[in-house]
Design a protein around this motif. Sequence first.
Motif, PDB file in Angstrom:
ATOM      1  N   PRO A   1     -15.364 -77.818   2.392  1.00 31.29           N
ATOM      2  CA  PRO A   1     -15.746 -77.896   0.974  1.00 31.29           C
ATOM      3  C   PRO A   1     -15.378 -76.609   0.243  1.00 31.29           C
ATOM      4  O   PRO A   1     -15.117 -75.576   0.872  1.00 31.29           O
ATOM      5  CB  PRO A   1     -17.271 -78.079   1.026  1.00 31.29           C
ATOM      6  CG  PRO A   1     -17.592 -78.501   2.410  1.00 31.29           C
ATOM      7  CD  PRO A   1     -16.521 -77.950   3.288  1.00 31.29           C
ATOM      8  N   GLU A   2     -15.403 -76.688  -1.082  1.00 33.85           N
ATOM      9  CA  GLU A   2     -15.044 -75.531  -1.907  1.00 33.85           C
ATOM     10  C   GLU A   2     -16.070 -74.411  -1.778  1.00 33.85           C
ATOM     11  O   GLU A   2     -15.733 -73.245  -1.906  1.00 33.85           O
ATOM     12  CB  GLU A   2     -14.989 -75.948  -3.386  1.00 33.85           C
ATOM     13  CG  GLU A   2     -13.896 -76.943  -3.701  1.00 33.85           C
ATOM     14  CD  GLU A   2     -12.536 -76.292  -3.727  1.00 33.85           C
ATOM     15  OE1 GLU A   2     -12.361 -75.329  -4.490  1.00 33.85           O
ATOM     16  OE2 GLU A   2     -11.655 -76.719  -2.960  1.00 33.85           O
TER      17      GLU A   2
ATOM     18  N   LYS B   1      -7.227 -87.183  -0.731  1.00 32.72           N
ATOM     19  CA  LYS B   1      -6.996 -86.860   0.676  1.00 32.72           C
ATOM     20  C   LYS B   1      -8.321 -86.966   1.454  1.00 32.72           C
ATOM     21  O   LYS B   1      -9.329 -86.394   1.039  1.00 32.72           O
ATOM     22  CB  LYS B   1      -6.424 -85.440   0.763  1.00 32.72           C
ATOM     23  CG  LYS B   1      -5.906 -85.092   2.126  1.00 32.72           C
ATOM     24  CD  LYS B   1      -5.219 -83.741   2.088  1.00 32.72           C
ATOM     25  CE  LYS B   1      -4.971 -83.236   3.480  1.00 32.72           C
ATOM     26  NZ  LYS B   1      -4.534 -81.862   3.494  1.00 32.72           N
ATOM     27  N   ASN B   2      -8.269 -87.711   2.538  1.00 35.15           N
ATOM     28  CA  ASN B   2      -9.422 -87.870   3.441  1.00 35.15           C
ATOM     29  C   ASN B   2     -10.668 -88.414   2.741  1.00 35.15           C
ATOM     30  O   ASN B   2     -11.788 -88.133   3.155  1.00 35.15           O
ATOM     31  CB  ASN B   2      -9.807 -86.542   4.098  1.00 35.15           C
ATOM     32  CG  ASN B   2      -8.714 -86.011   4.987  1.00 35.15           C
ATOM     33  OD1 ASN B   2      -8.030 -86.799   5.645  1.00 35.15           O
ATOM     34  ND2 ASN B   2      -8.533 -84.715   5.020  1.00 35.15           N
TER      35      ASN B   2
ATOM     36  N   MET C   1     -12.252 -91.174   2.605  1.00 40.19           N
ATOM     37  CA  MET C   1     -13.212 -91.943   3.393  1.00 40.19           C
ATOM     38  C   MET C   1     -14.110 -91.023   4.217  1.00 40.19           C
ATOM     39  O   MET C   1     -15.275 -91.298   4.437  1.00 40.19           O
ATOM     40  CB  MET C   1     -12.423 -92.890   4.304  1.00 40.19           C
ATOM     41  CG  MET C   1     -13.269 -93.909   5.006  1.00 40.19           C
ATOM     42  SD  MET C   1     -13.984 -95.091   3.862  1.00 40.19           S
ATOM     43  CE  MET C   1     -14.512 -96.359   5.007  1.00 40.19           C
ATOM     44  N   MET C   2     -13.533 -89.929   4.656  1.00 36.52           N
ATOM     45  CA  MET C   2     -14.288 -89.069   5.576  1.00 36.52           C
ATOM     46  C   MET C   2     -15.132 -88.020   4.858  1.00 36.52           C
ATOM     47  O   MET C   2     -15.970 -87.376   5.471  1.00 36.52           O
ATOM     48  CB  MET C   2     -13.323 -88.370   6.530  1.00 36.52           C
ATOM     49  CG  MET C   2     -12.888 -89.262   7.658  1.00 36.52           C
ATOM     50  SD  MET C   2     -11.732 -88.392   8.681  1.00 36.52           S
ATOM     51  CE  MET C   2     -10.249 -88.544   7.750  1.00 36.52           C
ATOM     52  N   LEU C   3     -14.892 -87.832   3.576  1.00 41.17           N
ATOM     53  CA  LEU C   3     -15.653 -86.796   2.872  1.00 41.17           C
ATOM     54  C   LEU C   3     -17.076 -87.282   2.615  1.00 41.17           C
ATOM     55  O   LEU C   3     -17.291 -88.451   2.313  1.00 41.17           O
ATOM     56  CB  LEU C   3     -14.983 -86.468   1.532  1.00 41.17           C
ATOM     57  CG  LEU C   3     -13.605 -85.837   1.621  1.00 41.17           C
ATOM     58  CD1 LEU C   3     -13.043 -85.609   0.222  1.00 41.17           C
ATOM     59  CD2 LEU C   3     -13.657 -84.522   2.376  1.00 41.17           C
TER      60      LEU C   3
ATOM     61  N   LEU D   1     -18.762 -80.732  -4.102  1.00 39.51           N
ATOM     62  CA  LEU D   1     -18.414 -79.455  -3.460  1.00 39.51           C
ATOM     63  C   LEU D   1     -17.159 -79.564  -2.602  1.00 39.51           C
ATOM     64  O   LEU D   1     -16.591 -78.568  -2.181  1.00 39.51           O
ATOM     65  CB  LEU D   1     -19.568 -79.000  -2.551  1.00 39.51           C
ATOM     66  CG  LEU D   1     -20.768 -78.334  -3.206  1.00 39.51           C
ATOM     67  CD1 LEU D   1     -21.775 -77.947  -2.144  1.00 39.51           C
ATOM     68  CD2 LEU D   1     -20.335 -77.088  -3.971  1.00 39.51           C
ATOM     69  N   GLN D   2     -16.773 -80.806  -2.310  1.00 44.56           N
ATOM     70  CA  GLN D   2     -15.626 -80.984  -1.420  1.00 44.56           C
ATOM     71  C   GLN D   2     -14.315 -80.680  -2.145  1.00 44.56           C
ATOM     72  O   GLN D   2     -14.236 -80.778  -3.363  1.00 44.56           O
ATOM     73  CB  GLN D   2     -15.578 -82.432  -0.906  1.00 44.56           C
ATOM     74  CG  GLN D   2     -16.793 -82.818  -0.110  1.00 44.56           C
ATOM     75  CD  GLN D   2     -16.895 -82.061   1.205  1.00 44.56           C
ATOM     76  OE1 GLN D   2     -15.888 -81.755   1.830  1.00 44.56           O
ATOM     77  NE2 GLN D   2     -18.111 -81.758   1.619  1.00 44.56           N
ATOM     78  N   THR D   3     -13.323 -80.368  -1.365  1.00 44.38           N
ATOM     79  CA  THR D   3     -11.999 -80.156  -1.937  1.00 44.38           C
ATOM     80  C   THR D   3     -11.394 -81.530  -2.223  1.00 44.38           C
ATOM     81  O   THR D   3     -11.238 -82.333  -1.306  1.00 44.38           O
ATOM     82  CB  THR D   3     -11.106 -79.415  -0.928  1.00 44.38           C
ATOM     83  OG1 THR D   3     -11.804 -78.251  -0.529  1.00 44.38           O
ATOM     84  CG2 THR D   3      -9.773 -79.056  -1.531  1.00 44.38           C
TER      85      THR D   3
ATOM     86  N   ALA E   1     -20.051 -98.894   4.953  1.00 39.28           N
ATOM     87  CA  ALA E   1     -20.535 -97.855   5.871  1.00 39.28           C
ATOM     88  C   ALA E   1     -20.944 -96.602   5.096  1.00 39.28           C
ATOM     89  O   ALA E   1     -21.892 -95.916   5.448  1.00 39.28           O
ATOM     90  CB  ALA E   1     -19.459 -97.511   6.893  1.00 39.28           C
ATOM     91  N   LYS E   2     -20.215 -96.332   4.028  1.00 41.21           N
ATOM     92  CA  LYS E   2     -20.557 -95.136   3.245  1.00 41.21           C
ATOM     93  C   LYS E   2     -21.804 -95.385   2.395  1.00 41.21           C
ATOM     94  O   LYS E   2     -22.614 -94.486   2.195  1.00 41.21           O
ATOM     95  CB  LYS E   2     -19.381 -94.727   2.352  1.00 41.21           C
ATOM     96  CG  LYS E   2     -18.242 -94.124   3.143  1.00 41.21           C
ATOM     97  CD  LYS E   2     -17.230 -93.417   2.262  1.00 41.21           C
ATOM     98  CE  LYS E   2     -17.588 -92.003   1.942  1.00 41.21           C
ATOM     99  NZ  LYS E   2     -17.455 -91.070   3.044  1.00 41.21           N
TER     100      LYS E   2
ATOM    101  N   GLN F   1     -24.808 -94.804   4.523  1.00 37.60           N
ATOM    102  CA  GLN F   1     -25.100 -93.378   4.675  1.00 37.60           C
ATOM    103  C   GLN F   1     -25.792 -92.841   3.425  1.00 37.60           C
ATOM    104  O   GLN F   1     -26.761 -92.092   3.516  1.00 37.60           O
ATOM    105  CB  GLN F   1     -23.756 -92.658   4.893  1.00 37.60           C
ATOM    106  CG  GLN F   1     -23.802 -91.449   5.754  1.00 37.60           C
ATOM    107  CD  GLN F   1     -24.405 -91.683   7.121  1.00 37.60           C
ATOM    108  OE1 GLN F   1     -25.508 -91.253   7.350  1.00 37.60           O
ATOM    109  NE2 GLN F   1     -23.697 -92.351   8.009  1.00 37.60           N
TER     110      GLN F   1
END
Lengths: 269, 746
Positions: B739-740, A33-34, A36-38, A18-20, A74-75, A78
């Motif tokens: 998110p999208e 982009k980003n 690690m943080m997503l 779902l993330q960009t 670390a990921k 999680q």
Amino acid sequence: MSGGFHIVVCGSLVPDPLQTLEPMEGPTGPALKNEMMLPAVLDPWAGHALFEAAQLAKNVPDSKVWLVSLGPKAKLQQLMMSIAQKVSFELVAIDGSAGGFTDPFDVAATLADTIDKIEGLDRTRLLLFGGCASASRDSGVTMQMVAERLDIVDQFLAVDKLTVSSDGALEVLERIEAGQYQVSSCAGAPAMLGWATGSLPEPPNNPQVGMMNMRTVMPALQKAQAAEVGIGGLKYAAVELPKQRRETRVVKDTPAEEIAQEIVDWLKA
Amino acid sequence: MEKSSSAKQSKQLMSTLPGDDVRQIMWRFSDRYDLQMVVQSTREVARGVVANLVANGARNTHDWTPEKATILTAFDEAGLTQVFMDPEDGGFIEGPKNLALGLVAFELSWVDGGAATSSLASNLGLSPIHEKGTPEQRSKYMKMAVPPQPGEDRQIKRGAFALTEPLPFVGVDTGVVSGKLRIDSWEEGQEPLLQVEKRGRFITNMGFADFVTVAVDSDDERIKGSCMVILEEGDPGLYDRGTPTQKMVHQLSSTRDPAFNLKISADRIIGGYTVKDGVIIPKYSHAEIIDSVFRRTRVPVGIMSSAKLLSAPEPIIRYHRQRFRGGATTSPGSPRFDLGLQQKDDCLQRLVDVWAAGEAGAALGFYSARMFDDFDAIEKEKDQIFAEQGIKGRAQLKVFRKVQQGALEYLTMKTRPAEEQDTARLQELENDTLTQFLIMDSLANVFCPAGKLWNTGHGATILREAVSLMGGYGITEDCPGFLGQKWMDAQLEATYEGPEAVQRRQLSITMTNELFLFQFRQWIGDLRRIASTHPDSGACTLASAMNLWLWTLEYLQKTDDANGKPLFHSSRHGVVFPFADALCWLLASRCQILDMLELEAKGPENPVVAEGLEGYVNFFSDLCHVQAARAAGEVGRICAELAYGYHGHPHWDDEDRENCFEAESLDALDSIMPGIGSYGRGLGDTIEADGSHNEKAGPCAKSCRSGFVKLRARLDVCMTGSRLSKDRAAEALTQVMIPEALDYPR
Ligand SMILES: Cc1cc2nc3c(=O)[nH]c(=O)nc-3n(C[C@H](O)[C@H](O)[C@H](O)COP(=O)(O)OP(=O)(O)OC[C@H]3O[C@@H](n4cnc5c(N)ncnc54)[C@H](O)[C@@H]3O)c2cc1C
């Protein structure tokens, strides 16, 4: 068959779909982009492999499941907070990049090397499971390379069903073109199965299962070895997101025939 | 034009929305895997089953439907039902569960408050038994409420809690209970049989509860006082679930007005009883049980409302950014396409307010939850000491009066430099359970009502802002993030488990406890120190506001109003209630700052967080500053109203005239001091020779409360920089990656 299966599932994380996801040039080559943080999820096909493995282990006495995961420690930790609640397994963690641009050759070498060193693993009883592809990393080559390195010659890809007979022989349904399956028989372990979706739903979370798994998950994460996997010698000419076209309409209570007709019309147009 | 002193700009902005790793650090559970797993499993239920029910319109009925009941099964399957239980009763979390239950409430309420209420109400039904039940009662009912394990052939039993009664009985005031308890029969050497009559109003879970813990009063001279008893469906007599409440909120919980008229054995009296001279004396009155239950269960309710606020930014940002996409005049790549409504300052600034309030509320809620986790153990130790020494009721208060002095001594000594401390005495007091209990108790008695009051009440107001930011969409059923429903639901959170008046009433007493005030004064110093290294965090603003609050408290406590009546009195709600509100703003803001500092300190230990840490800390720090300034504004307003508002305004025609200049004297002076005539008139109220004066209410009141004026003026100046922080936070909202699509319903 003497004893159950030793099922090793290779699976790691991918960014939550779902993330960009925005490709960009990082210090060592292309990256997201980003990234690690997503938030991350278990790679979907590897997830199916894991759930199928757990089910198989439940049905074949004396079987055991390992999950071999290569990803940033670390990921991974999680991710374990949800995955470890779903099914029982022993985690073998490797600390390294799970980025979308890593060289599958290096990844396969690391995974095979790690599996080779798993204590108590009986290679004659080994079923090597993984996803038929990764949602972000490979084009369906990693599992074959891992299998080759482990001298497993019976390899099946895009598997949706595995039936084990009482003598340990395997019947495997692999996806082929046009919604058909290829049915193969195999005398038994060792074998590699790269799963498509399988047929099991995602098990619900159960913190009690999680608490049991955590006894091995946390030590595994603590002793995870660092692995040098990355872009390696690969050169990417260009990276871009696949063009997506989403035209969703929500029309309540439309009959199935009407929906089917619309799809057919669209395909024909 | 006045030029402001320069502000350092171009700080690193937050790049993604804060994820689990960030929250685990801020809310202090990064080393609690059990809690992290509970969060994940709750989230899946909330964003799956629950969100789908909301999306499919399940909230549109008052009845408890089979679809709604799937929530309970989902809770059972995901392990949520057992979060409340200890391992020996079938749970899986060791030790206190306040933080765990707070996190469950947070995750459920992120999607739907009613679902969160269903989960909490089952625990509420069990809480009287858990807190004060006999070991047999505890074991029986906790085990009944655990979902059957594989191989077990039994149905899970669910509970409800019935205190509230039909009008004109129990509501805000819980003292006079109309539910009745009588002895039906009592055979020699046998457990007495009791007749219970109770009617309930607005009882959650009543559509399906198998057992109910109810508050009743004695209607028989052979029973002393009030108590709570356990009723089960199947007990002989009437177990009528009653009609569903026609509520407009929390529709994913079941609420009914039940009626009970049942025969039960006396071993259902919660906590047991003794018999003296033929009279049954319950071990605990209903008030004692309710007190120990509510002080814990109110914490997650506060967290619920804050969760909704924190759930709002993502759908709002998405709505704003996409607002104009698809239009013929909005081409990709243009600011209108990329930013949409985020081009408008107001949209960003208001969202910053929503977010800041959510952070402060969550910080306060989780701070309290953690505090109760620590408090549980020490409270048990205290109970044990009193039980061993046979000290009960008022006698305990007498002991505590003595302990209070030691507790103050301990707190004072701790503030001294190490070389000035009497180490042996300090150690002695540190190891003294009653001393430590009293200190913690003084905090718990403030933080619990503060969170319940502020998070829900102010939360509801700010949720309205969130709804506004979605325009018309906000008040439709299909508003992404269900913001309209969340807003309405917040009003119930402010009402049940003790409405705002109850919380204010409690605060008006507990906030003046010397032990609390001592610690409060320490925090002011701490905040100044924090401000010296974190000037943009609002810590200094907050410290100044706390100073003003303290000054005003002392002033109100020693001052009478214009009619000679004392200002500070627990029944003078016009004074103590708003003053309690002011305190809540301060506490929430302080907790928020502490969370930000925790993130800054521990973030580098987690590589995932470390990568974006600077941006997160900057953003959260800016939110702290925004919230501290808002809190300071509220505190300033409330304190000013209270400090001045109860004094009569001076009149032109009484002795207040003495404070005015006489125009004749000014004009006479003008010959020796040219200009004084007009200067003096500008300086103060002046009475002309003909008795005329400026048209206004009267001469201005004297600034006799000069201490207040100084502190208030300082407080206003302390807002310096807060709006720059707000601008920065607003800018971060235009850049942050989201998110999208929303991840619920999934
Ligand atoms: C959906 C829902 C679920 C509920 N679930 C439960 C449950 O499971 N179990 C249960 O026992 N109860 C439950 N309640 C009841 C709830 O706790 C009460 O509604 C609440 O305590 C307020 O009581 P009341 O409605 O009688 O308000 P009232 O007592 O009539 O008070 C109304 C208002 O008057 C003012 N007021 C009243 N008394 C005072 C006072 N002494 N000082 C100052 N101001 C005062 C306040 O502004 C107050 O808000 C539920 C209620 C609802 C709506």
